[in-house]
Write a protein that holds these residues in place. Structure first.
Motif, short mmCIF file in Angstrom:
data_model
loop_
_atom_site.label_atom_id
_atom_site.label_comp_id
_atom_site.label_asym_id
_atom_site.label_seq_id
_atom_site.Cartn_x
_atom_site.Cartn_y
_atom_site.Cartn_z
N GLY A 191 0.73 -1.27 0.38
CA GLY A 191 0.01 -0.46 0.49
C GLY A 191 0.68 1.06 -0.25
N THR A 192 1.58 1.31 0.84
CA THR A 192 2.32 3.01 1.35
C THR A 192 3.54 3.60 -0.05
OG1 THR A 192 2.54 2.27 3.62
CG2 THR A 192 3.54 4.69 2.93
N ARG A 193 4.46 2.63 -0.52
CA ARG A 193 4.52 3.26 -1.54
C ARG A 193 3.47 3.12 -2.66
NH1 ARG A 193 10.06 0.09 -3.03
NH2 ARG A 193 10.41 1.79 -4.50
N PHE A 194 2.93 2.85 -3.05
CA PHE A 194 2.18 3.13 -3.61
C PHE A 194 1.25 4.46 -3.80
CE2 PHE A 194 2.23 -1.40 -5.38
CZ PHE A 194 2.74 -1.41 -5.56
N ILE A 195 0.96 5.20 -2.26
CA ILE A 195 0.49 6.49 -2.26
C ILE A 195 1.43 7.65 -3.07
CG2 ILE A 195 0.27 8.09 -0.24
CD1 ILE A 195 0.01 6.55 1.31
N CYS A 196 3.06 7.30 -3.03
CA CYS A 196 4.30 8.11 -3.81
C CYS A 196 4.66 7.25 -4.72
CB CYS A 196 5.17 8.06 -3.46
SG CYS A 196 4.98 8.52 -1.51
N ALA A 197 3.08 6.57 -5.43
CA ALA A 197 3.16 6.00 -7.16
C ALA A 197 3.09 7.61 -7.81
CB ALA A 197 2.85 5.70 -7.72
N GLU A 198 3.51 8.06 -9.45
CA GLU A 198 3.26 9.28 -9.66
C GLU A 198 2.05 9.56 -10.24
OE1 GLU A 198 7.58 9.91 -11.76
OE2 GLU A 198 5.91 9.92 -13.92
N GLU A 199 1.34 7.81 -10.02
CA GLU A 199 -0.19 7.89 -11.36
C GLU A 199 -1.29 8.70 -10.01
OE1 GLU A 199 2.06 5.54 -11.84
OE2 GLU A 199 2.33 5.74 -13.59
N CYS A 200 -0.97 7.98 -8.56
CA CYS A 200 -1.58 8.81 -7.45
C CYS A 200 -2.16 9.66 -6.82
CB CYS A 200 -0.70 7.74 -6.43
SG CYS A 200 -1.94 8.33 -5.01
N ILE A 201 -3.57 10.35 -7.31
CA ILE A 201 -3.99 11.71 -7.58
C ILE A 201 -4.03 12.02 -6.18
CG2 ILE A 201 -4.95 11.53 -9.90
CD1 ILE A 201 -7.14 11.14 -8.29
N GLY A 260 -11.04 13.73 7.86
CA GLY A 260 -9.30 13.34 7.93
C GLY A 260 -8.81 12.24 6.65
N LEU A 261 -9.14 11.71 6.62
CA LEU A 261 -9.11 11.19 5.00
C LEU A 261 -9.30 12.40 3.59
CD1 LEU A 261 -9.30 7.63 4.62
CD2 LEU A 261 -7.71 8.14 4.82
N ARG A 262 -10.30 12.74 3.57
CA ARG A 262 -10.23 14.57 2.89
C ARG A 262 -9.29 14.94 2.84
NH1 ARG A 262 -13.09 18.29 2.14
NH2 ARG A 262 -13.62 18.17 4.09
N ARG A 263 -9.72 15.48 3.68
CA ARG A 263 -8.09 16.41 4.28
C ARG A 263 -7.17 16.12 3.86
NH1 ARG A 263 -12.25 16.97 9.24
NH2 ARG A 263 -10.30 16.07 10.42
N ALA A 264 -6.52 14.91 4.27
CA ALA A 264 -5.31 14.48 3.54
C ALA A 264 -4.78 14.56 1.64
CB ALA A 264 -5.00 13.19 4.69
N PHE A 265 -5.89 13.76 1.05
CA PHE A 265 -5.72 13.10 0.41
C PHE A 265 -5.95 14.92 -1.09
CE2 PHE A 265 -7.93 12.47 -3.69
CZ PHE A 265 -6.61 11.23 -4.08
N GLN A 266 -7.39 15.55 -0.19
CA GLN A 266 -7.33 16.29 -0.85
C GLN A 266 -6.78 17.34 -1.20
OE1 GLN A 266 -11.87 16.77 -1.55
NE2 GLN A 266 -11.88 15.13 -3.04
N GLU A 267 -6.78 18.05 0.60
CA GLU A 267 -6.30 18.86 0.62
C GLU A 267 -5.24 19.19 0.93
OE1 GLU A 267 -8.97 20.89 3.93
OE2 GLU A 267 -10.46 20.24 2.60
N GLY A 268 -4.56 18.12 1.23
CA GLY A 268 -2.66 18.14 1.37
C GLY A 268 -2.79 18.81 2.79
N ASP A 269 -3.85 18.92 3.79
CA ASP A 269 -3.77 19.63 4.75
C ASP A 269 -2.75 18.26 5.54
OD1 ASP A 269 -4.03 20.40 8.13
OD2 ASP A 269 -6.36 20.28 7.74
N VAL A 270 -1.73 18.65 5.91
CA VAL A 270 -0.77 17.24 6.34
C VAL A 270 -0.92 17.56 8.60
CG1 VAL A 270 0.38 17.04 5.07
CG2 VAL A 270 1.00 19.33 6.16
N GLN A 271 -1.69 18.73 9.01
CA GLN A 271 -1.63 18.46 10.64
C GLN A 271 -3.05 17.88 10.75
OE1 GLN A 271 0.03 19.49 12.34
NE2 GLN A 271 2.37 20.00 10.50
N MET A 272 -4.14 18.83 10.35
CA MET A 272 -5.07 17.84 10.86
C MET A 272 -5.83 16.90 10.01
SD MET A 272 -5.82 19.49 13.58
CE MET A 272 -7.44 18.33 13.70
#
Ligand code: TUI
Length: 313
Positions: A191-201, A260-272
């Protein structure tokens, strides 16, 4: 490098992309399938029509087999299963529960079923209920996790069932892949390594947080609520810790995680944001194409085996 898993799924390399809610979209799944593994669309907590759109989109991006991960704690799990049965991806992977009640209908539709399990008892039950393979996920993994490590869970599951076993949790490179095969696995889930795939949005901030993570940064919250989750340490995880230590109610703790997941994935909120990731985040050093990630696991295996042989002489 072919195993029973490759035959079962019609794939080149025995690697499954983990079904990460929000992160595992049609784009990532198609890139992994095009790279010779099997890509997986994660339904997560999404409504059924969204999952249907994702399946249709994946079909426009690849003609290789791909799968759907159904998160059984989702309020939409029943409807998502119905859509999956209609759309017929190659395989359904389930997580966070017992898929027993869906097994007959999936089989009837000709869809392979591979539940993620975190215990020997559950692995045996899934085999008895007709699973085609099980994915034994250790506590090193990201997201919702069980108690046992990959190192002790996988060999015990191998000894307990005859169907193929896929190892998951903490497998970050070809050394981890060889270790999984040494334990008896027929494949790996990553899983984790594929978060850093170029094609991962996923948002660039999320990817960079994974790249920057150090050995003890992927922490567990929610142990007191009965649904422990591993994510990268930030303001959100510290807030969880504070609530849990102060004996906050289940509702209060759950409320903190909403969105929380949406904030991380879409907004790039690395704090909350909830930066779900496994312990292997510390071993992810760059953003690269999914096909290169797959090759990095399998191109290096012979060198690892040679290293083992030279040491054992
Ligand atoms: O499911 C996952 N990982 C996940 S799901 C998810 S979404 C979520 N968000 C917030 C809170 C909780 C979930 C994020 N990451 N991995 C597969 C997995 N399945 N890990 C553990 C299990 C599992 C646990 C119990 C599988 C079966 C099981 O059986 C219990 C039973 O019914 O006996």
């Amino acid at each position: 490098m072919k195993t029973r898993l490759c035959e079962l799924l019609g794939i080149e390399y025995p690697i499954i992309q983990g079904g990460m809610a929000w992160v595992a979209t049609a784009e990532l799944a198609a890139a992994v399938s095009n790279g010779g593994g099997i890509g997986i669309i994660a339904a997560g907590g999404a409504p059924a029509d969204v999952v249907r759109e994702q399946i249709k989109k994946a079909r426009t991006l690849t003609d290789k087999p791909f799968g759907v991960n159904v998160m059984l704690m989702s309020p939409f799990a029943d409807e998502v299963m119905q859509v999956v049965i209609e759309e017929k991806p190659e395989v359904v992977i389930t997580g966070a529960g017992n898929p027993g009640k869906y097994m007959a209908a999936l089989k009837e539709a000709g869809i392979k079923i591979m539940p993620v399990i975190a215990s020997v008892a559950m692995a045996k039950k899934m085999e008895k209920d007709g699973a085609d393979a099980v994915i034994a996920e250790g506590t090193e993994a990201g997201g919702h996790i069980g108690e046992l490590t990959t190192m002790v869970l996988v060999p015990q599951v191998i000894d307990a069932v005859e169907i193929p076993v896929v190892a998951a949790g903490g497998i970050a490179d070809s050394r981890g892949a060889v270790a999984a095969f040494a334990l008896g696995a027929d494949g790996i889930q990553v899983g984790t390594r594929f978060i850093c795939a170029e094609e991962c949005i996923a948002h660039e901030n999320y990817k960079q947080a994974v790249v920057k993570a150090k050995d003890r940064d992927a922490v567990v919250t929610g142990r007191t609520t009965g649904a422990p989750v591993r994510a990268l340490k930030n303001k959100l995880t510290r807030e969880y810790d504070r609530l849990e230590k102060n004996g906050a109610s289940f509702e209060e703790i759950e409320q903190l995680g909403v969105g929380g997941l949406r904030r991380a994935f879409q907004e790039g909120d690395v704090q909350m944001g909830s930066l779900m990731a496994g312990q292997s985040a510390a071993m992810v050093t760059k953003i690269e194409p999914a096909a290169d990630i797959i090759r990095s696991y399998f191109n290096g295996t012979e060198a690892v085996i040679e290293e083992i042989n030279s040491k054992l002489k």
